[in-house]
Design a protein around this motif. Structure first.
Motif, PDB file in Angstrom:
ATOM      1  N   PRO A   1       0.856  -1.180   0.000  1.00  0.00           N
ATOM      2  CA  PRO A   1       0.000   0.000   0.000  1.00  0.00           C
ATOM      3  C   PRO A   1       0.894   1.234   0.000  1.00  0.00           C
ATOM      4  N   ARG A   2       0.518   2.173  -0.767  1.00  0.00           N
ATOM      5  CA  ARG A   2       1.437   3.181  -1.279  1.00  0.00           C
ATOM      6  C   ARG A   2       2.012   4.148  -0.281  1.00  0.00           C
ATOM      7  N   ALA A   3       2.636   5.097  -0.833  1.00  0.00           N
ATOM      8  CA  ALA A   3       3.053   6.363  -0.217  1.00  0.00           C
ATOM      9  C   ALA A   3       3.799   6.210   1.098  1.00  0.00           C
ATOM     10  N   ALA A   4       3.120   5.736   2.130  1.00  0.00           N
ATOM     11  CA  ALA A   4       3.730   5.759   3.453  1.00  0.00           C
ATOM     12  C   ALA A   4       4.970   4.880   3.514  1.00  0.00           C
ATOM     13  N   SER A   5       4.953   3.756   2.816  1.00  0.00           N
ATOM     14  CA  SER A   5       6.057   2.811   2.946  1.00  0.00           C
ATOM     15  C   SER A   5       7.004   2.820   1.757  1.00  0.00           C
ATOM     16  N   CYS A   6       6.486   3.089   0.576  1.00  0.00           N
ATOM     17  CA  CYS A   6       7.266   2.828  -0.634  1.00  0.00           C
ATOM     18  C   CYS A   6       7.263   4.028  -1.570  1.00  0.00           C
ATOM     19  N   THR A   7       8.149   3.952  -2.537  1.00  0.00           N
ATOM     20  CA  THR A   7       8.355   5.073  -3.443  1.00  0.00           C
ATOM     21  C   THR A   7       8.038   4.659  -4.868  1.00  0.00           C
ATOM     22  N   LYS A   8       7.356   5.542  -5.567  1.00  0.00           N
ATOM     23  CA  LYS A   8       7.022   5.261  -6.957  1.00  0.00           C
ATOM     24  C   LYS A   8       8.169   5.771  -7.813  1.00  0.00           C
TER      25      LYS A   8
ATOM     26  N   GLY B   1      20.146   2.482  -1.642  1.00  0.00           N
ATOM     27  CA  GLY B   1      20.533   1.911  -2.923  1.00  0.00           C
ATOM     28  C   GLY B   1      19.798   2.640  -4.035  1.00  0.00           C
ATOM     29  N   ALA B   2      19.705   1.994  -5.193  1.00  0.00           N
ATOM     30  CA  ALA B   2      19.293   2.686  -6.405  1.00  0.00           C
ATOM     31  C   ALA B   2      17.806   3.019  -6.476  1.00  0.00           C
ATOM     32  N   TYR B   3      16.982   2.305  -5.710  1.00  0.00           N
ATOM     33  CA  TYR B   3      15.543   2.573  -5.734  1.00  0.00           C
ATOM     34  C   TYR B   3      15.012   2.645  -4.316  1.00  0.00           C
ATOM     35  N   GLY B   4      13.812   3.204  -4.206  1.00  0.00           N
ATOM     36  CA  GLY B   4      13.256   3.459  -2.885  1.00  0.00           C
ATOM     37  C   GLY B   4      12.783   2.214  -2.166  1.00  0.00           C
ATOM     38  N   SER B   5      12.176   1.273  -2.920  1.00  0.00           N
ATOM     39  CA  SER B   5      11.609   0.084  -2.294  1.00  0.00           C
ATOM     40  C   SER B   5      10.924   0.500  -0.990  1.00  0.00           C
ATOM     41  N   HIS B   6      11.291  -0.123   0.116  1.00  0.00           N
ATOM     42  CA  HIS B   6      10.661   0.187   1.403  1.00  0.00           C
ATOM     43  C   HIS B   6      11.369   1.290   2.173  1.00  0.00           C
ATOM     44  N   GLY B   7      12.238   2.042   1.500  1.00  0.00           N
ATOM     45  CA  GLY B   7      13.020   3.055   2.208  1.00  0.00           C
ATOM     46  C   GLY B   7      12.219   3.968   3.111  1.00  0.00           C
ATOM     47  N   PRO B   8      11.142   4.577   2.605  1.00  0.00           N
ATOM     48  CA  PRO B   8      10.375   5.470   3.476  1.00  0.00           C
ATOM     49  C   PRO B   8       9.815   4.751   4.708  1.00  0.00           C
ATOM     50  N   GLY B   9       9.299   3.543   4.513  1.00  0.00           N
ATOM     51  CA  GLY B   9       8.744   2.788   5.646  1.00  0.00           C
ATOM     52  C   GLY B   9       9.811   2.412   6.649  1.00  0.00           C
TER      53      GLY B   9
ATOM     54  N   ARG C   1      16.814   9.992   7.634  1.00  0.00           N
ATOM     55  CA  ARG C   1      16.818  10.278   6.199  1.00  0.00           C
ATOM     56  C   ARG C   1      17.097   8.987   5.440  1.00  0.00           C
ATOM     57  N   CYS C   2      16.542   8.903   4.257  1.00  0.00           N
ATOM     58  CA  CYS C   2      16.791   7.760   3.392  1.00  0.00           C
ATOM     59  C   CYS C   2      17.303   8.313   2.065  1.00  0.00           C
ATOM     60  N   VAL C   3      18.430   7.792   1.616  1.00  0.00           N
ATOM     61  CA  VAL C   3      19.152   8.423   0.512  1.00  0.00           C
ATOM     62  C   VAL C   3      19.410   7.421  -0.611  1.00  0.00           C
ATOM     63  N   TYR C   4      19.147   7.877  -1.831  1.00  0.00           N
ATOM     64  CA  TYR C   4      19.493   7.068  -3.001  1.00  0.00           C
ATOM     65  C   TYR C   4      21.005   7.026  -3.184  1.00  0.00           C
ATOM     66  N   THR C   5      21.510   5.853  -3.559  1.00  0.00           N
ATOM     67  CA  THR C   5      22.899   5.724  -3.989  1.00  0.00           C
ATOM     68  C   THR C   5      22.904   4.779  -5.195  1.00  0.00           C
ATOM     69  N   ASN C   6      24.073   4.495  -5.738  1.00  0.00           N
ATOM     70  CA  ASN C   6      24.152   3.533  -6.843  1.00  0.00           C
ATOM     71  C   ASN C   6      24.516   2.134  -6.347  1.00  0.00           C
ATOM     72  N   ALA C   7      24.130   1.837  -5.131  1.00  0.00           N
ATOM     73  CA  ALA C   7      24.321   0.491  -4.577  1.00  0.00           C
ATOM     74  C   ALA C   7      23.089  -0.355  -4.925  1.00  0.00           C
ATOM     75  N   PRO C   8      23.197  -1.683  -4.774  1.00  0.00           N
ATOM     76  CA  PRO C   8      22.003  -2.518  -4.968  1.00  0.00           C
ATOM     77  C   PRO C   8      20.903  -2.095  -3.999  1.00  0.00           C
ATOM     78  N   ILE C   9      19.687  -2.504  -4.297  1.00  0.00           N
ATOM     79  CA  ILE C   9      18.526  -1.961  -3.594  1.00  0.00           C
ATOM     80  C   ILE C   9      18.379  -2.568  -2.205  1.00  0.00           C
ATOM     81  N   ALA C  10      18.206  -1.708  -1.220  1.00  0.00           N
ATOM     82  CA  ALA C  10      17.830  -2.166   0.118  1.00  0.00           C
ATOM     83  C   ALA C  10      16.310  -2.155   0.199  1.00  0.00           C
ATOM     84  N   GLY C  11      15.769  -3.040   1.003  1.00  0.00           N
ATOM     85  CA  GLY C  11      14.308  -3.115   1.069  1.00  0.00           C
ATOM     86  C   GLY C  11      13.826  -3.594   2.410  1.00  0.00           C
ATOM     87  N   ALA C  12      12.667  -4.247   2.363  1.00  0.00           N
ATOM     88  CA  ALA C  12      12.106  -4.791   3.594  1.00  0.00           C
ATOM     89  C   ALA C  12      12.892  -6.040   3.970  1.00  0.00           C
ATOM     90  N   TYR C  13      13.309  -6.104   5.196  1.00  0.00           N
ATOM     91  CA  TYR C  13      13.970  -7.309   5.677  1.00  0.00           C
ATOM     92  C   TYR C  13      13.708  -7.406   7.171  1.00  0.00           C
TER      93      TYR C  13
END
Lengths: 781, 180
Positions: free
Chosen positions: A95-102, A333-341, A364-376
């Motif tokens: 479910p959008r916005a609060a947890s994940c990035t489009k 990492g490169a995409y937001g995935s669960h970064g905001p959450g 803060r959650c910051v984009y980098t050119n590393a592989p994607i971090a997510g929910a774990y």
């Protein structure tokens, strides 16, 4: 319906089926080899898909030429960014916005990490597909590679995202607006402190390393309806994302998720390849199997967020915490995935665990050119409590207090406001610490009354040669459910058949935890019938009611409550029917062990007889629906750990772990222990050896295999003596049950770091703590 | 088991019509199949013979999920070519249960102890444990842990797996016989 209003949700009820380790229904298939996983499936005419991955970490694709690949005999289709719908979507179908990035396209012209998918092939065999990948020519215009959050946050740093039309514009490489939590007055709090402790804590990049590599199998029928077999924790979310991105109505997508080989949070996401699999199947009009290699699970999978946490706390001489301030920077990492959450949950977790009225936190959650971090498993909290719990240990030393006594003094208690904003139920954390102290012989010294640092821990073993020994304590609390970040919902249908047996239809996932057995226990308990008479149907979005999926330690808590509500409805109908047959009021009836009885009499009728078709009356068919949206409950744990440090090799070995968990109500003791033992194993790995290594210059993954990424093996694991407490049942879960899935991975890390300090007097504030680092630090002191 | 369906062009390309015949026994049954020379025993078991109980966790010999017995010895099926199975006796997880479907003592104890969670490593664990007990009917806990060291499990912490193997050995000792 609110849980508290539910009749029979007795927190102290004596139960017969819930609370026993009944035979787990999934294990017969798992020990026989008949349990079917996605990659086991073969369909007539099936093709095999493979993904071409980038060999640079940050670039724009100048030219991509697929002609040689397409010319290879046996290749049926090749897709690049030019061939796929350009739809911006959430990398995770949460479910959008609060947890994940489009912020993700199926394939993009721009490459943001080393190993990102740039093309996909479907061919008659995996070998041909693999060969075709090598024939796809890609030329890149390279951009600066930003691997650390410092590099990505530099004023002149390149923008990793930013041009997507639907994406909210944010300065620099921020994934989401910073999370800020303020309570009380930290300035005043620090002014009142007798001692200020401050430090920088760093977390590495452990990866879930589930045993089953990601797999999906897609096929379309003549009506344009898509079927997806997939290894996922969130079948309905996959359906939603597939439908949205491919432009299909929901009833034109069927997701089948039977057994799958572990997810630990990461298999909530979609990984580009599922969309590619569906599009390749559409283009070739044949079933397409997309099975990842082990290496791809590192490159294209999800890790825990690497983090840097600056933490400062003020303490009174008696151990009272007067202020807490922290800045947390999560590397997405490169995409937001669960970064905001992850950032929100991790940051706000620092409001709690150890009481403090004056708190100022920024995450803060910051984009980098590393592989994607997510929910774990542990979702941002692992990192935060690693810092917090180690710093409590540091403060205890400086105050001359016993660390356990300091943690007890400050432990959250009944009525305290939890990170979610809810009042805490019970004294769960205190109970865990006290019970564990008793268990390991950690003397309960009153604060301040013992000499020299008040090391009241169990007697240290004396040094043996190069070996030093020590004890450590780590604590945690974790919510069951993701509320208030998102509002979850679980649903269940229970059908009772003409012979009194019943079927539970649940949308919860078969993650391997034994959750479906727990749900069947709950249904049997509520219905008053034998456990063996319940069958569970799951894993088909065409059949089972909607469920948000398995994550946030909520399956038993939320899915269990939905199942209980559904069973209660069937029971109501059953007793109504029995009332007629027994000529009694339904309210006077009770049902237990498959027998309906008029209370206080010997007038009985078996459930089977109640359900039997009457003369000329069609068979009855009782159906109950349960729907449940939880708010929040918290589970607690204290882990007591003994380690051995070899001062000649730097090797740290965990000798024993006593994890004490307060979980409200234990539904299946063996399965609950299994959650703890597995979480402890992953936590030991994260703390001592596991790290997905990235080359800091190129962004290239350096250790994408189980030989180079070192996880604990059978001989590395110490005895784990799990203790489960039921002292703080929560009315929001079935008979008080709360979550257990994530908790065990959180407390073990700081417990190990604290035990290493106890053994050799060296304080580590990062993970993994490798033998090289231990040796180096020992030489320094 | 679903039949293996191949594209008619599959064998026509890259000289892959160069399949070879393999005769072996799998779980006591004689089996004959043809296979491309590059196919691993793992892929042949899973998709030529249709026994998908044996799992592919890494395909490079690191995880042990594909452990099968070849002439009684534990082997990573992903590291052995199918051709090498010719004339050998292969045992997989599907062969553990008896002819009437009665479970092998290891299977029973894995279920009783809760020694499986996601189940993906379980077939390999069972086969490795079987090989251990055949060689050492009464292993110590340390011996069990070292025997299983090539089989990675990510869910259980190994605690209940080790317990299940130890219980199987104990049960066999009480009955005065080694497990099958």
């Amino acid at each position: 319906m609110s849980a508290a209003a539910l009749p029979g949700n007795g927190l102290d009820a004596a139960l017969g089926i819930v609370g026993t380790s009944v035979r787990r229904s999934d294990l017969a298939e798992k020990v026989s080899g008949s349990a079917r996983y996605t990659a086991d499936i073969r369909l007539p005419g099936m093709l095999f898909a493979r993904v071409k991955r980038s060999t640079v970490a940050h670039a724009v694709i100048r030219r991509i030429d697929t002609s040689r690949a397409l010319a290879l005999p046996g290749v049926k289709a090749v897709l690049t960014h030019a061939d796929v719908p350009r739809v911006l979507h959430y990398g995770s179908p949460m479910p959008r916005a609060a947890s994940c990035t489009k912020d993700q396209y199926i394939l993009d012209r721009k490459v943001r990490y080393w190993g990102e998918a740039v093309a996909a092939v479907a061919a008659v065999s995996e070998e041909v597909a693999e060969e075709a990948l090598a024939l796809i020519e890609v030329e890149y215009d390279e951009l600066p590679v930003l691997i650390t959050t410092e590099a990505a946050e530099a004023p002149d740093a390149a923008q990793i995202h930013g041009n997507e039309p639907d994406r909210e514009a944010l300065p620099g490489n921020l994934v989401a607006p910073p999370v800020r939590v303020a309570r009380g007055d930290v300035e005043r709090g620090f002014a009142e402190a007798d001692l200020i402790v401050e430090g920088l804590y760093e977390g590495g990049r452990p990866t879930p390393a589930y045993m089953e590599p990601n797999a999906s199998l897609c096929h379309w029928d003549e009506h344009g309806r898509l079927t997806v077999h997939i290894s996922t924790q969130t079948a309905f979310m996959v359906r939603g994302a597939m439908a949205e991105v491919l432009g299909l109505p929901l009833n034109q997508v069927r997701v089948l998720a039977d057994h799958f080989g572990g997810g630990f949070g990461a298999k909530q996401d979609l990984f580009q390849s599922e969309f590619l699999c569906a599009l390749l199947a559409k283009r070739t009009r044949r079933p397409v199997m997309m099975e990842w290699t082990r290496k791809e699970t590192f490159l294209g999978g999800r890790s825990r967020h690497p983090v840097k946490i600056w933490l400062k706390q003020g303490f009174k001489r008696d151990g009272t915490i007067t202020a807490r301030q922290a800045r947390l920077v999560y590397n997405s990492g490169a995409y937001g995935s669960h970064g905001p959450g992850v950032t929100a949950v991790g940051t706000s977790s620092l409001t709690s665990l150890y009481r403090c009225d004056n708190v100022l936190l920024e995450g803060r959650c910051v984009y980098t050119n590393a592989p994607i971090a997510g929910a774990y498993r542990g979702y941002g909290v692992v990192q935060a409590y690693y810092a917090l719990d180690i710093q409590l240990d540091e403060a205890a030393l400086k105050l001359g207090l016993d660390p356990a006594a300091l943690k007890l003094k400050n432990a959250v208690r009944e009525g305290d406001i939890a990170p979610s904003g809810h009042p805490i139920v019970g004294h769960g954390l205190e109970d865990c610490i006290r019970r564990g102290m008793q268990e390991v012989g950690w003397a309960s010294t009153p604060l301040g009354s013992s000499p020299d640092r008040s090391r009241a821990a169990p007697p240290k073993r004396p040094p043996q040669g190069a070996l030093r020994f020590g004890w450590g304590l780590g604590c945690e609390m974790h919510g069951s459910s993701a509320y208030p970040g998102i509002k979850e919902q679980g649903n269940a249908l229970v059908k009772m058949h003409e012979d009194g047996t019943a079927t539970l239809f649940t949308g919860t996932a078969a993650l391997g935890t034994g959750a479906h057995t727990a749900l069947a226990q709950i249904v049997a308990e509520e219905l008053g019938v034998a456990f063996e008479s319940i069958h569970v149907v799951h894993g088909d979005t065409d059949i089972v009611p909607w469920d948000i999926g398995a994550f946030a330690s909520h399956t038993t808590y939320m899915g269990g409550m939905a199942a209980k509500l559904a069973a209660a409805e069937v029971k109501r109908q059953l007793l109504e029917r029995a009332a007629g047959l027994l000529e009694a009021a339904a309210t006077d009836l009770e049902v237990r062990a498959g027998v309906v009885r008029v209370a206080g009499t010997d007038r009985i009728l078996s459930v089977r007889d109640v359900m039997a078709p009457g003369r000329g009356i069609p068979s009855p068919h009782l159906v109950g629906h349960g729907s449940y949206s939880p708010t929040k409950s918290y589970s607690f744990a204290a882990h007591f750990v003994e380690v051995q440090v070899d001062v000649e090799t730097g090797q740290v070995q965990v000798l024993q772990v006593v994890p004490v968990h307060e979980v409200g109500r234990v539904v299946h003791p063996v399965a609950a222990q299994g959650q703890v033992e597995g979480g402890v194993q992953q936590g030991i790995g994260h703390t001592l050896s596991e790290n997905h290594e990235i080359d800091p210059v190129t962004g290239r993954t350096l250790n994408a295999s189980f030989v180079d990424y070192k996880m604990p093996l059978a001989m590395d694991m110490p005895p784990v003596r799990t203790i489960l407490l039921e002292t703080a049942p929560d009315p929001g879960g079935p008979w008080g049950a709360k979550g257990i899935g994530e908790d065990p991975i959180i407390a073990i890390g700081p417990a190990i770091a604290n035990a290493i300090f106890d053994a050799v007097g060296v304080r580590f504030r990062h993970y993994p703590i490798t033998p090289e680092q231990v040796l180096q630090r020992l030489r320094e002191v | 088991m679903s039949a293996v369906t191949r594209d008619p062009t599959d064998n026509a390309i890259f000289g892959r019509d160069d399949t070879r015949a393999v005769r072996c026994t799998v779980n006591g049954e004689p089996v004959a199949f043809t296979v491309a020379p590059y196919r691993t025993l793992l892929d042949a078991l899973r998709h030529e013979i249709g026994l998908t109980g044996t799992k592919k966790g890494c395909d490079v010999g690191d995880c042990g999920a594909c452990t099968v017995l070849v002439d009684g010895a534990p082997v990573n099926a992903c590291l052995m070519l199918a051709l090498e199975a010719d004339g050998r006796a292969i045992e997989t997880v599907e062969g553990l249960a008896g002819a009437e479907g009665e479970l092998h003592p290891l299977q029973r104890q894995f279920m009783r102890c809760g020694a499986a969670q996601c189940g993906f490593c379980t077939p390999g664990m069972l086969m490795m444990a079987k090989a251990l007990l055949a060689e050492k009917p009464a292993p110590s806990e340390t011996e069990i842990r070292f025997a299983l060291a090539g089989n990675i499990c990510r869910c259980t912490g190994y605690t209940k797996i080790v317990e299940a193997v130890a219980e199987t050995a104990k049960e066999a000792a009480q009955e005065g016989q080694a497990p099958r």
